[in-house]
Design an enzyme around this catalytic site. Structure first.
Site, PDB file in Angstrom:
ATOM      1  N   ILE A 165       0.834  -1.198   0.000  1.00  0.00           N
ATOM      2  CA  ILE A 165       0.000   0.000   0.000  1.00  0.00           C
ATOM      3  C   ILE A 165       0.867   1.246   0.000  1.00  0.00           C
ATOM      4  CG2 ILE A 165      -1.717   1.310   1.305  1.00  0.00           C
ATOM      5  CD1 ILE A 165      -2.802  -1.423   2.295  1.00  0.00           C
ATOM      6  N   ASP A 196      11.069   2.326   7.201  1.00  0.00           N
ATOM      7  CA  ASP A 196      10.683   0.922   7.310  1.00  0.00           C
ATOM      8  C   ASP A 196      11.819   0.171   7.981  1.00  0.00           C
ATOM      9  OD1 ASP A 196       9.260  -1.510   6.952  1.00  0.00           O
ATOM     10  OD2 ASP A 196       8.431  -0.745   5.070  1.00  0.00           O
ATOM     11  N   ALA A 229      -4.408   3.077   7.743  1.00  0.00           N
ATOM     12  CA  ALA A 229      -3.885   1.744   8.058  1.00  0.00           C
ATOM     13  C   ALA A 229      -4.597   1.146   9.268  1.00  0.00           C
ATOM     14  CB  ALA A 229      -2.382   1.830   8.288  1.00  0.00           C
ATOM     15  N   ARG A 230      -4.157   1.513  10.467  1.00  0.00           N
ATOM     16  CA  ARG A 230      -4.742   1.032  11.709  1.00  0.00           C
ATOM     17  C   ARG A 230      -4.808   2.185  12.703  1.00  0.00           C
ATOM     18  NH1 ARG A 230      -6.630  -2.565   9.425  1.00  0.00           N
ATOM     19  NH2 ARG A 230      -6.444  -4.814   9.768  1.00  0.00           N
ATOM     20  N   ASP A 257      -9.054   7.612   8.480  1.00  0.00           N
ATOM     21  CA  ASP A 257     -10.026   6.628   8.014  1.00  0.00           C
ATOM     22  C   ASP A 257     -10.179   5.482   9.008  1.00  0.00           C
ATOM     23  OD1 ASP A 257     -11.831   5.505   6.039  1.00  0.00           O
ATOM     24  OD2 ASP A 257     -10.248   4.068   5.532  1.00  0.00           O
ATOM     25  N   GLU A 281     -12.490   1.172  17.118  1.00  0.00           N
ATOM     26  CA  GLU A 281     -13.628   1.310  16.182  1.00  0.00           C
ATOM     27  C   GLU A 281     -14.796   0.427  16.611  1.00  0.00           C
ATOM     28  OE1 GLU A 281     -12.591   0.587  12.121  1.00  0.00           O
ATOM     29  OE2 GLU A 281     -10.822   1.855  12.174  1.00  0.00           O
ATOM     30  N   HIS A 290     -13.714   4.269   7.828  1.00  0.00           N
ATOM     31  CA  HIS A 290     -12.975   3.076   7.411  1.00  0.00           C
ATOM     32  C   HIS A 290     -13.406   2.626   6.006  1.00  0.00           C
ATOM     33  CE1 HIS A 290     -10.608  -0.536   9.192  1.00  0.00           C
ATOM     34  NE2 HIS A 290     -10.369  -0.394   7.896  1.00  0.00           N
ATOM     35  N   GLY A 314     -11.230   2.499   3.369  1.00  0.00           N
ATOM     36  CA  GLY A 314     -10.018   2.243   2.594  1.00  0.00           C
ATOM     37  C   GLY A 314     -10.179   1.295   1.422  1.00  0.00           C
ATOM     38  N   SER A 315     -10.779   0.143   1.654  1.00  0.00           N
ATOM     39  CA  SER A 315     -10.921  -0.852   0.584  1.00  0.00           C
ATOM     40  C   SER A 315     -12.338  -0.897   0.015  1.00  0.00           C
ATOM     41  CB  SER A 315     -10.545  -2.243   1.119  1.00  0.00           C
ATOM     42  OG  SER A 315     -11.441  -2.652   2.145  1.00  0.00           O
TER      43      SER A 315
END
Length: 318
Positions: free
Chosen positions: A157, A176, A236-237, A261, A266, A284, A286-287
């Site tokens: 992503i 990273d 993401a989270r 998002d 949640e 939320h 995202g997808s």
């Protein structure tokens, strides 16, 4: 031949429910929200298909029926499943990798643009009837073109976000655990520490996985190292952010705006965000495209069927 019993915890796209009913003895759920009787409805099931909002902790997994052999999650992330407990029970877990990267990256770019251009404020102004027409100083935001984008978590992503951001002329930096091969970096600048990474992040996109290792990664100390007026987005989270710290930074303007998002706990949202005009909030999404959700369903159902057949599919995570 008897089909394996599949318990599905949430309503799915119609085409995926039809696929589940074709390949499994499917116990479908007509609800979009978490059901209170998960354990009771899982009785006799060979497989469970859950969602990110379904917390399968050690107690829940320990209480699952002995018949359960595989848990599929309708998501890439699986931090809502206690993997140690699943392994202890001999239960395999599979997810939905690869197919939602583009949709989630599009959502992250939406958050970046909406936060930078004060889109939420503008829509609220218009809907309230308060808009009096164009004015030279009205809702002045900032361009994202030419700005430095920092990506925390340069997985699939993150790399899609980088690809899209280059179209806006953004300079991409990333943090990273290890540097990417040059062909995947595509000119992005790697940082192996927060001290060099955070000060360059005029826009910070959080794209790391959830879990204890990254819980509240964006805390008061790291926020302080962002440049004045930075923009923070998270697709993401929710657990990646210390909400108290971010809300305080938004109130004083050290963080100029945020686009969120995902949230801690949640569907609850910290009420501090709701009172701030400089936060753009999505539920939320995202997808949440038809193409992506259908692809996710096909991937996870295929993986679960393969595991039940004694195979090791590529989307098996434990």
């Amino acid at each position: 031949m008897t089909k394996p019993v599949l318990f599905v915890t949430r309503r799915l796209p119609a085409s995926i429910e039809a696929l589940a009913a074709r390949d499994f003895d499917a116990r479908l759920t007509p609800s979009d929200v978490a059901i209170p009787d998960l354990l009771a409805r899982a009785a006799g099931a060979d497989a469970i298909l859950c969602c990110p909002g379904d917390v399968l902790d050690d107690e829940v997994i320990a209480a699952l029926p002995e018949t359960v052999k595989v848990i599929g999650t309708f998501s890439v992330g699986y931090d809502h499943i206690n993997m140690d407990a699943a392994r202890a029970r001999g239960i395999k877990v599979c997810n939905t990798p690869d197919v939602l990267s583009v949709a989630t990256a599009e959502c992250a770019m939406l958050l970046i643009l909406a936060a930078a251009r004060r889109a939420g404020e503008g829509e609220r102004l218009l809907r309230s009837g308060g808009w009096q027409g164009w004015a030279p100083t009205q809702l002045l935001g900032t361009q994202v073109s030419g700005r430095r984008l920092g990506i925390f978590g340069m997985g699939r992503i993150g790399r899609e976000i980088a690809r899209m951001a280059r179209g806006f002329g953004m300079e991409v930096h990333y943090r990273d655990q290890a540097r990417l091969p040059r062909d995947l970096e595509q000119g992005a600048f790697y940082h192996d520490n927060d001290d060099s990474f955070l000060p360059v992040c005029e826009v910070l996109s959080l794209n790391a996985p959830g879990g204890e290792a990254t819980r509240h990664w964006l805390n008061i100390d790291r926020i302080a190292r962002l440049p004045q007026g930075a923009i923070v987005v998270n697709a993401a989270r929710g657990s990646l952010i210390d909400d108290t710290a971010l809300i305080a930074a938004l109130r004083i303007g050290h963080v100029a705006a945020a686009g969120l998002d995902v949230y801690n706990g949640e569907p609850s949202v910290d009420p501090g965000y709701l009172s701030l005009e400089n936060v753009f909030l999505l539920p939320h999404l995202g997808s949440a495209t038809i193409e992506t959700r259908e692809a996710m369903g096909r991937v996870v159902l295929s993986g679960m069927a393969a595991i039940l057949a004694g195979q090791a599919p590529a989307n098996s995570v434990g």
